[in-house]
Design a protein around this motif. Sequence first.
Motif, PDB file in Angstrom:
ATOM      1  N   LEU A  30       0.832  -1.197   0.000  1.00 23.53           N
ATOM      2  CA  LEU A  30       0.000   0.000   0.000  1.00 23.53           C
ATOM      3  C   LEU A  30       0.864   1.243   0.000  1.00 23.53           C
ATOM      4  O   LEU A  30       1.801   1.362   0.760  1.00 23.53           O
ATOM      5  N   GLN A  31       0.539   2.160  -0.903  1.00 25.76           N
ATOM      6  CA  GLN A  31       1.119   3.478  -0.878  1.00 25.76           C
ATOM      7  C   GLN A  31      -0.013   4.443  -1.149  1.00 25.76           C
ATOM      8  O   GLN A  31      -0.978   4.098  -1.813  1.00 25.76           O
ATOM      9  N   ARG A  32       0.140   5.651  -0.690  1.00 24.56           N
ATOM     10  CA  ARG A  32      -0.910   6.648  -0.878  1.00 24.56           C
ATOM     11  C   ARG A  32      -0.385   7.761  -1.748  1.00 24.56           C
ATOM     12  O   ARG A  32       0.734   8.210  -1.618  1.00 24.56           O
ATOM     13  N   ARG A  33      -1.205   8.207  -2.728  1.00 25.17           N
ATOM     14  CA  ARG A  33      -0.815   9.272  -3.609  1.00 25.17           C
ATOM     15  C   ARG A  33      -1.952  10.261  -3.756  1.00 25.17           C
ATOM     16  O   ARG A  33      -3.082   9.874  -3.991  1.00 25.17           O
ATOM     17  N   SER A  34      -1.633  11.514  -3.621  1.00 28.31           N
ATOM     18  CA  SER A  34      -2.642  12.551  -3.788  1.00 28.31           C
ATOM     19  C   SER A  34      -2.098  13.573  -4.758  1.00 28.31           C
ATOM     20  O   SER A  34      -0.966  14.001  -4.636  1.00 28.31           O
ATOM     21  N   GLY A  35      -2.918  13.960  -5.722  1.00 31.55           N
ATOM     22  CA  GLY A  35      -2.448  14.851  -6.765  1.00 31.55           C
ATOM     23  C   GLY A  35      -2.276  16.274  -6.288  1.00 31.55           C
ATOM     24  O   GLY A  35      -2.840  16.710  -5.305  1.00 31.55           O
ATOM     25  N   ASN A 238     -16.620  29.433  -8.085  1.00 35.09           N
ATOM     26  CA  ASN A 238     -16.079  29.849  -9.378  1.00 35.09           C
ATOM     27  C   ASN A 238     -14.582  29.593  -9.446  1.00 35.09           C
ATOM     28  O   ASN A 238     -13.854  29.819  -8.476  1.00 35.09           O
ATOM     29  N   SER A 239     -14.149  29.096 -10.585  1.00 35.48           N
ATOM     30  CA  SER A 239     -12.723  28.870 -10.870  1.00 35.48           C
ATOM     31  C   SER A 239     -12.024  28.057  -9.784  1.00 35.48           C
ATOM     32  O   SER A 239     -10.994  28.480  -9.236  1.00 35.48           O
ATOM     33  N   PRO A 240     -12.520  26.887  -9.450  1.00 36.07           N
ATOM     34  CA  PRO A 240     -11.825  26.061  -8.444  1.00 36.07           C
ATOM     35  C   PRO A 240     -10.570  25.440  -9.034  1.00 36.07           C
ATOM     36  O   PRO A 240     -10.434  25.292 -10.260  1.00 36.07           O
ATOM     37  N   ALA A 241      -9.649  25.069  -8.176  1.00 35.09           N
ATOM     38  CA  ALA A 241      -8.441  24.378  -8.612  1.00 35.09           C
ATOM     39  C   ALA A 241      -8.598  22.872  -8.488  1.00 35.09           C
ATOM     40  O   ALA A 241      -7.937  22.117  -9.212  1.00 35.09           O
ATOM     41  N   ARG A 242      -9.460  22.422  -7.567  1.00 35.27           N
ATOM     42  CA  ARG A 242      -9.636  20.991  -7.307  1.00 35.27           C
ATOM     43  C   ARG A 242     -11.126  20.676  -7.229  1.00 35.27           C
ATOM     44  O   ARG A 242     -11.964  21.563  -7.176  1.00 35.27           O
ATOM     45  N   TRP A 243     -11.416  19.384  -7.182  1.00 35.07           N
ATOM     46  CA  TRP A 243     -12.799  18.950  -6.986  1.00 35.07           C
ATOM     47  C   TRP A 243     -13.116  18.978  -5.491  1.00 35.07           C
ATOM     48  O   TRP A 243     -13.328  17.954  -4.851  1.00 35.07           O
ATOM     49  N   ASN A 244     -13.130  20.188  -4.935  1.00 37.08           N
ATOM     50  CA  ASN A 244     -13.503  20.409  -3.536  1.00 37.08           C
ATOM     51  C   ASN A 244     -14.995  20.661  -3.435  1.00 37.08           C
ATOM     52  O   ASN A 244     -15.553  21.434  -4.231  1.00 37.08           O
ATOM     53  N   VAL A 245     -15.656  20.044  -2.464  1.00 33.94           N
ATOM     54  CA  VAL A 245     -17.069  20.294  -2.190  1.00 33.94           C
ATOM     55  C   VAL A 245     -17.250  20.458  -0.685  1.00 33.94           C
ATOM     56  O   VAL A 245     -16.337  20.170   0.100  1.00 33.94           O
ATOM     57  N   LEU A 274     -11.850  17.268  -0.453  1.00 34.58           N
ATOM     58  CA  LEU A 274     -11.361  17.010  -1.804  1.00 34.58           C
ATOM     59  C   LEU A 274     -11.738  15.591  -2.204  1.00 34.58           C
ATOM     60  O   LEU A 274     -11.436  14.637  -1.482  1.00 34.58           O
ATOM     61  N   LEU A 275     -12.395  15.434  -3.347  1.00 37.42           N
ATOM     62  CA  LEU A 275     -12.735  14.119  -3.892  1.00 37.42           C
ATOM     63  C   LEU A 275     -11.579  13.685  -4.786  1.00 37.42           C
ATOM     64  O   LEU A 275     -11.349  14.272  -5.846  1.00 37.42           O
ATOM     65  N   ASP A 276     -10.857  12.648  -4.367  1.00 32.35           N
ATOM     66  CA  ASP A 276      -9.616  12.259  -5.038  1.00 32.35           C
ATOM     67  C   ASP A 276      -9.615  10.766  -5.327  1.00 32.35           C
ATOM     68  O   ASP A 276      -9.371   9.948  -4.435  1.00 32.35           O
ATOM     69  N   GLY A 359      -4.252  26.207   2.457  1.00 30.37           N
ATOM     70  CA  GLY A 359      -5.324  25.682   3.291  1.00 30.37           C
ATOM     71  C   GLY A 359      -6.604  25.508   2.511  1.00 30.37           C
ATOM     72  O   GLY A 359      -7.647  26.029   2.885  1.00 30.37           O
ATOM     73  N   GLN A 360      -6.554  24.742   1.414  1.00 25.88           N
ATOM     74  CA  GLN A 360      -7.681  24.684   0.491  1.00 25.88           C
ATOM     75  C   GLN A 360      -8.687  23.588   0.799  1.00 25.88           C
ATOM     76  O   GLN A 360      -9.756  23.563   0.190  1.00 25.88           O
ATOM     77  N   PHE A 361      -8.396  22.639   1.674  1.00 33.27           N
ATOM     78  CA  PHE A 361      -9.406  21.650   2.051  1.00 33.27           C
ATOM     79  C   PHE A 361      -9.105  21.087   3.432  1.00 33.27           C
ATOM     80  O   PHE A 361      -7.988  21.164   3.929  1.00 33.27           O
ATOM     81  N   ASP A 362     -10.167  20.499   4.061  1.00 38.35           N
ATOM     82  CA  ASP A 362     -10.064  19.947   5.414  1.00 38.35           C
ATOM     83  C   ASP A 362      -9.934  18.426   5.407  1.00 38.35           C
ATOM     84  O   ASP A 362      -9.256  17.866   6.265  1.00 38.35           O
ATOM     85  N   TRP A 363     -10.633  17.761   4.491  1.00 36.65           N
ATOM     86  CA  TRP A 363     -10.578  16.304   4.349  1.00 36.65           C
ATOM     87  C   TRP A 363     -10.093  15.978   2.940  1.00 36.65           C
ATOM     88  O   TRP A 363     -10.335  16.730   1.995  1.00 36.65           O
TER      89      TRP A 363
END
Length: 552
Positions: A30-35, A238-245, A274-276, A359-363
């Motif tokens: 197992l390794q974890r990768r986040s873009g 508007n103009s998000p950088a990531r799929w943050n909800v 962030l949905l990743d 500080g763009q997302f919490d989870w």
Amino acid sequence: MKLQAFSLAVLAGVSVAVKIPFIQSKRPTLQRRSGGTDISVSRPQVLASNSSGSTSLTLSDVHDLIYMANVTLGGVDYLVQLDTGSSDLWVMNSPTPIPNANITSQTCNLTYGIGWAYGSISYVEAEFAGISIPSQAFLDVSSAQNPALSYGAIGLLGLGFDSLSTIDATVNSTGASTGRSFLNNLFQDNPSEPNFIAFSLQSTADDDQISGSFAIGETEPQYSNVTSTNKIPTWPVNSPARWNVLLDLFIVGTETYSVSTGVQGAPSNQAVVLLDSGTSYTYAPTDVCQAIYGGISGAQYNSALGQWIVPCDAEINMALQFNNQIFPIHPLDVSPQSAGDSSTCVGSFVPQSVSVGAGQFDWLIGDNVLRSVYTLYDFGDYVSSGNTGSPYVQMLALIDPNQASVEFHDVRGGTPQNNITYNVSNDGSGSTTVTLSTDVANTIDKLSKYLPAMLAVMALNALVLIIILLVGLVLLCRRRGKGVRTRKTPGRLSPMPMNIISTRFPDYAGHQEPHTYQPVSMALTEDTLFAPPSPAFKGESMRPGDRPKSVA
């Protein structure tokens, strides 16, 4: 590990809508990768023991899952990881170079939560499930360290926004605009079609693989209701950088827990997540994981691992709420089994903060949650101006909690639960706050033991203070009562006698100029609130120049 072949389904006619079967592959390591180039996540380590004796358990002992599909570059198919958490396309150029690629002198390094890829920015004709892009920018990678490579992938396809693309930013720095992301180019070439992608991450009976589908511009027929669900705006809208909800709250068992955010400008009673799809687990605040696993008998947090160790027969029923919609999570995904020891399970919600530059997302929500939903990512349809509307996400719940309980106990043993229900909280505030950490709880417990004594001391101090005030008032009244003269005309604008010296000391009268009385607002008199008492003077005869004697 065996790989299974899938045929590609392409719609007839001119429509861009396509469905791409893909493989979710897992291996023992197992390794974890986040873009994202500005995400920093430390890798947790694990050391645990079980009933058979002391034994080490590393993250390589639990399942790690990634999702892959083929992309064609220069006429050759390359298996790449699909990642909603990043935006760049890169492919290894070894053991054979990518054919017909136009390699430039521009180089860049793509940095991920775990791993990196370095190479030259290049251009090549690309094809994705029958849709061609004449010239697609990508990174022709000469060296890389990335977990995707150990699964058989030879690269990675980012499915995020252009604003997160390192390649696009590098090309833009030269004044060019040819570095757009893969999906941006695909949608621009087909402006009349819906600008969305959709994921289905479903299990099969094969223990080595889990299949699903990735659609562009259409949905799976059995999940077509997803377009009728509430639209979940990105954050920012508007103009998000990531799929943050925005996450409203989460539910564990019968308890509803509120959430909060550290993201500037976000609603205080929601969390930015962030949905990743490029991350296997979910990384959440420590108190959230405490609420999920802390109430399970036999569960314990392993500080060396940075995760919870959970009894495998403990069913954890939980759900997330987005935009007033409930999405249950399959209990098998909340506490996955160790590949090396079926009696040991770990918490897939990892209590580790994710450090982001702004500080763009919490989870960071990974595949352990996304497997329980069918997710549509809409980039916003093109409008008359040529720009796109605001992006949003739509999700369709795929889990029946009661059926999921049956499936859990078929694997883990025990008796399934029934009548599992989750109620929507319309205010998004929840009915219970997140469980406090152990240190805070212990501190509050100690304070409660000494609270009566503290209150007694405070009461005694208050009594002493009251006595002192009473004594001071008595002394003040006695002093004021010693022959103090009262004005005949009370009031703060009462007239004052003029020419005092000429009246009482005639010898000085010739030296005084005529004076006209001018009333003074807010002048202090004896009837003014909190004014000190005016002194009285003895009226006996005095010699000119002597000071009058006070009677006080």
